[in-house]
Design an enzyme around this catalytic site. Structure first.
Site, short mmCIF file in Angstrom:
data_model
loop_
_atom_site.label_atom_id
_atom_site.label_comp_id
_atom_site.label_asym_id
_atom_site.label_seq_id
_atom_site.Cartn_x
_atom_site.Cartn_y
_atom_site.Cartn_z
N SER A 376 0.72 -1.16 -0.08
CA SER A 376 -0.04 0.01 0.00
C SER A 376 0.98 1.23 -0.03
O SER A 376 1.90 1.01 0.49
CB SER A 376 -0.90 -0.03 1.23
N VAL A 377 0.14 2.28 -0.70
CA VAL A 377 1.02 3.47 -0.51
C VAL A 377 0.11 4.69 0.43
O VAL A 377 -1.07 4.66 -0.09
CB VAL A 377 1.13 4.19 -2.10
N LYS A 391 5.57 3.81 0.43
CA LYS A 391 5.22 2.64 -0.07
C LYS A 391 5.47 1.75 0.98
O LYS A 391 6.79 1.51 1.29
CB LYS A 391 5.80 2.32 -1.41
N ASP A 487 8.57 -2.56 -17.12
CA ASP A 487 6.94 -2.37 -16.34
C ASP A 487 6.57 -1.04 -16.76
O ASP A 487 5.83 -0.38 -15.91
CB ASP A 487 6.88 -2.79 -15.18
#
Length: 679
Positions: A376-377, A391, A487
């Protein structure tokens, strides 16, 4: 031991009582709900419901509309006409509204295939339908039965050679598309598809008379009129067999009955005790099923036998758990030790924070910005008052490799178009990364937004595209080590308060020497739709920085079109895969007609065209045909008059011959002032 046993028995008894009370309440609610009807669909009952039914009747996921006395099912933004609901085998049969009887010239309105339902098997509590059904037979045992065959419409540039499989649609269907139109009754892989043919439309059917090699187009039209079935067996399993897994609940078509086992409700499961099978016979309870079982066997198999087995093997299981915990702690301690050793022997620029300082920055995890597979951030604030994004990596994030990769990669670089890593935290299993805060979020929220009130012109998108290209070019050519991202996608491009783009998320990034021409990878990572084909097919070419160029090309195409490259919900089926559709427009120098462009100026249309042409060079199938990111920046910043669309574009892997490579190089060089210096 006696007190412990009594407590366990009390808990089991309370669970049994609560279960019976809940079941009784559900049955009472079901009895309050009369059946509904719409047109030819009568006896609509649980789990199905009409919109006008009371809210406690049926399930909202199985809600139907009644339009002009026709039952309608909303599925993937399409409206399908309901032909039948079978409460005996847990299926619903629907028909595409575009297929009209008796006209064979009618075509399905929606693009739908079994791939739309692949996510139904993973975390699918909210997926109401499936294209397969768990069944049982004496020969195969438990198996997944596919309920569908596909009818695939193809657009071919030449007549096909396989006449028995490719059925000409010309006698019936009048296409506006150029080329030769065929239909296939059955499934076909990309490798089996004849060269020069592309998929135009896919529609499922459950009609049993469809033969892959002998069907006429009349048979296919009959199959489309019959429609396709979808299973809601998993809902029945969850309702009637709440403690059984997917494999322990199946439909026995020879009886016919739904069967489920209670193995998962036992402490030691099927390894120690035989499963108690419950048969459900279609009746009137709930949505149409009654339990049929022996109450004595049920109580013994579900509660008493597991309890005594638990007592008997308690010591052995406790010892096994202790051993597993010991091994787990030992393995993870070695992981944390590796991370500590790496940080100790590498002089990194980011600040190292304690976990206490991280919690203070986030004010107790109050403001979450997002969540993903990495963790999660959260939004935080430094003591200086500057906002940051923190993060928090999940504890299951593989062995700390992604953490080390991100700190090692982004911790040593600083560029205007690469997100800055301010600091990190590593305390045992707690890993955190502190980034500069990007107030405008990720790029996907801008380019895919349907909010018409947001004014975001193509001049800004164009500047963002150049900024992203510069950031990737810096990673490839501007550092001591070549950094391959692997990515690149809209979600990983962040925008600051001035909409300056910054490349982020280096969890999959790899570092290589600048002069290293070959990249070796033991595992493939990335996001489908943006990953370069050489990551899947070894015969296309070597893996290199050109893989990032391909990903950027797919990103650039989406920025230019303001939509996903693959979108099955477009108005015209020819536009489903945007690069394939737009290629002909650019090559034939037609005006680009897109809903997203609206009333654009000529200058804005030139920007869009330039971005699309550059994107086509980036997504060439052969890595050697793609330009470097430095060349991409030069092309984006240059004049559009000096650009020409690549002479070929393919959706499928191929091995380029020396002749095709020479043709591409010659045409590109002669048609523009940019040389083919793509390495």
């Amino acid at each position: 031991m006696v007190i412990w046993r009594e407590m366990v028995l009390l808990v089991i008894f309370l669970l049994f009582v609560v279960e019976q009370v809940c079941t009784t309440n559900e049955q009472e609610h079901a009895m309050d709900c009369p059946t509904s009807s719409c047109g030819k669909i009568t006896n609509i009952s649980r789990p199905f419901r009409l919109k006008r039914d009371p809210v406690h009747c049926g399930d909202s996921r199985y809600e139907l509309d009644c339009e002009n006395n026709v039952a309608v099912l909303n599925l993937y933004s399409g409206k399908y006409h309901v032909e039948a609901i079978n409460y005996h085998n847990f299926t619903i049969r629907v028909v595409d509204p575009g297929v009209e009887e008796p006209s064979c010239s009618s075509l399905p309105r929606y693009f739908l295939s079994e791939s739309n339902f692949t996510d139904a098997y993973h975390g699918a509590a909210m997926a109401p339908y499936r294209s397969t059904q768990n069944q049982f037979s004496d020969e195969l045992g438990n198996y997944e039965k596919s309920l569908w065959k596909h009818i695939i419409y193809l657009n071919c540039s030449h007549p096909v050679s396989e006449k028995n499989k490719y059925v000409n649609t010309a006698p019936c269907v009048k296409w506006q598309s150029k080329g030769y139109m065929y239909a296939i009754g059955g499934d076909i892989t990309a490798a089996e598809l004849e060269v020069g043919c592309g998929v135009k439309l896919v529609s499922p059917t459950s009609w049993g008379g469809l033969d892959a090699n002998e069907s006429s187009y009349t048979d296919m039209n009959t199959a489309l009129l019959y429609g396709f079935e979808m299973s809601w067996l998993h809902f029945a399993c969850d309702y009637l067999c709440p403690n059984s897994t997917h494999g322990d609940c199946y439909f026995n078509s020879s009886i016919p009955k739904l069967k489920c086992s209670l193995c998962d409700d036992m402490l030691f499961g099927r390894l120690l005790v035989p499963c108690v099978l419950l048969d459900t016979i279609q009746g009137n309870l709930g949505f149409g099923a009654n339990y049929y079982f022996d109450p004595v066997s049920f109580i013994i198999g579900r509660y008493i036998l597991p309890f005594f087995l638990a007592v008997r093997f308690l010591f052995g299981v406790t010892l096994l758990i202790v051993l597993m915990v010991y091994k787990w702690r030992k393995r993870h301690l070695s992981i944390y030790e590796n991370i500590e050793n790496y940080l100790e022997h590498n002089n990194l620029m980011p600040i190292r924070y304690s976990y206490k300082e991280i919690k203070k920055m986030m004010k107790g995890f109050k403001e979450k910005l997002g969540e993903g597979g990495y963790g999660s951030v959260f939004k935080g604030k430094l003591s200086s008052g500057s906002c940051v994004a923190i993060k928090m990596l999940s504890k299951t994030k593989g062995r700390g490799h992604d953490f080390i990769s991100e700190v090692a990669t982004i911790g040593r670089i600083h560029h205007q178009n690469v997100v800055q890593l301010i600091g990190f935290c590593v305390e045992g299993s707690r890993h955190a990364l502190v980034y500069e805060f990007m107030s405008n979020g990720s790029l996907d929220k801008i380019i895919f937004s349907k909010d018409k009130s947001i004014e975001f012109g193509y001049d800004k998108i164009y500047n963002i595209a150049i900024g992203v290209a510069r950031g990737i070019a810096y990673l490839h050519h501007g550092c001591e080590m070549q950094i391959l991202h692997f990515d690149i996608k809209p979600h990983n491009i962040l925008l600051d308060d001035k909409f300056i783009p910054k490349v982020s998320d280096f969890g999959l990034a790899k570092l290589y020497p600048i002069d290293n021409s070959i990249v070796t990878m033991t595992t493939v990572g990335g996001t489908i739709g943006y990953m370069a084909p050489e990551l899947f097919y070894k015969n296309i070419g070597r893996i290199s920085y050109k893989s990032d160029v391909y990903s950027f090309g797919m990103l650039l195409m989406e920025m230019a079109s303001r939509r996903k490259n693959l979108n099955s919900h477009v108005e015209h089926s020819s536009q489903i895969y945007f690069p394939s559709w737009i290629y002909d427009y650019i090559r034939e120098e037609k005006d680009i007609e897109m809903e997203e462009m609206g009333n654009f100026t000529e200058e804005e249309k030139k920007i869009v065209k330039k971005m699309i042409i550059v994107a086509f060079w980036c997504i060439q199938m052969n890595p050697d045909d793609r330009p470097s990111m430095n060349k991409v920046v030069e092309m984006l910043e240059g004049d559009i008059e000096k650009l020409k669309i690549p002479p070929n574009f393919s959706l499928y892997p191929y091995e380029a011959t020396e002749y095709s490579k020479q043709t591409i190089a010659t045409e590109f060089t002669c048609s523009s002032s940019y040389s083919l210096d793509i390495d």
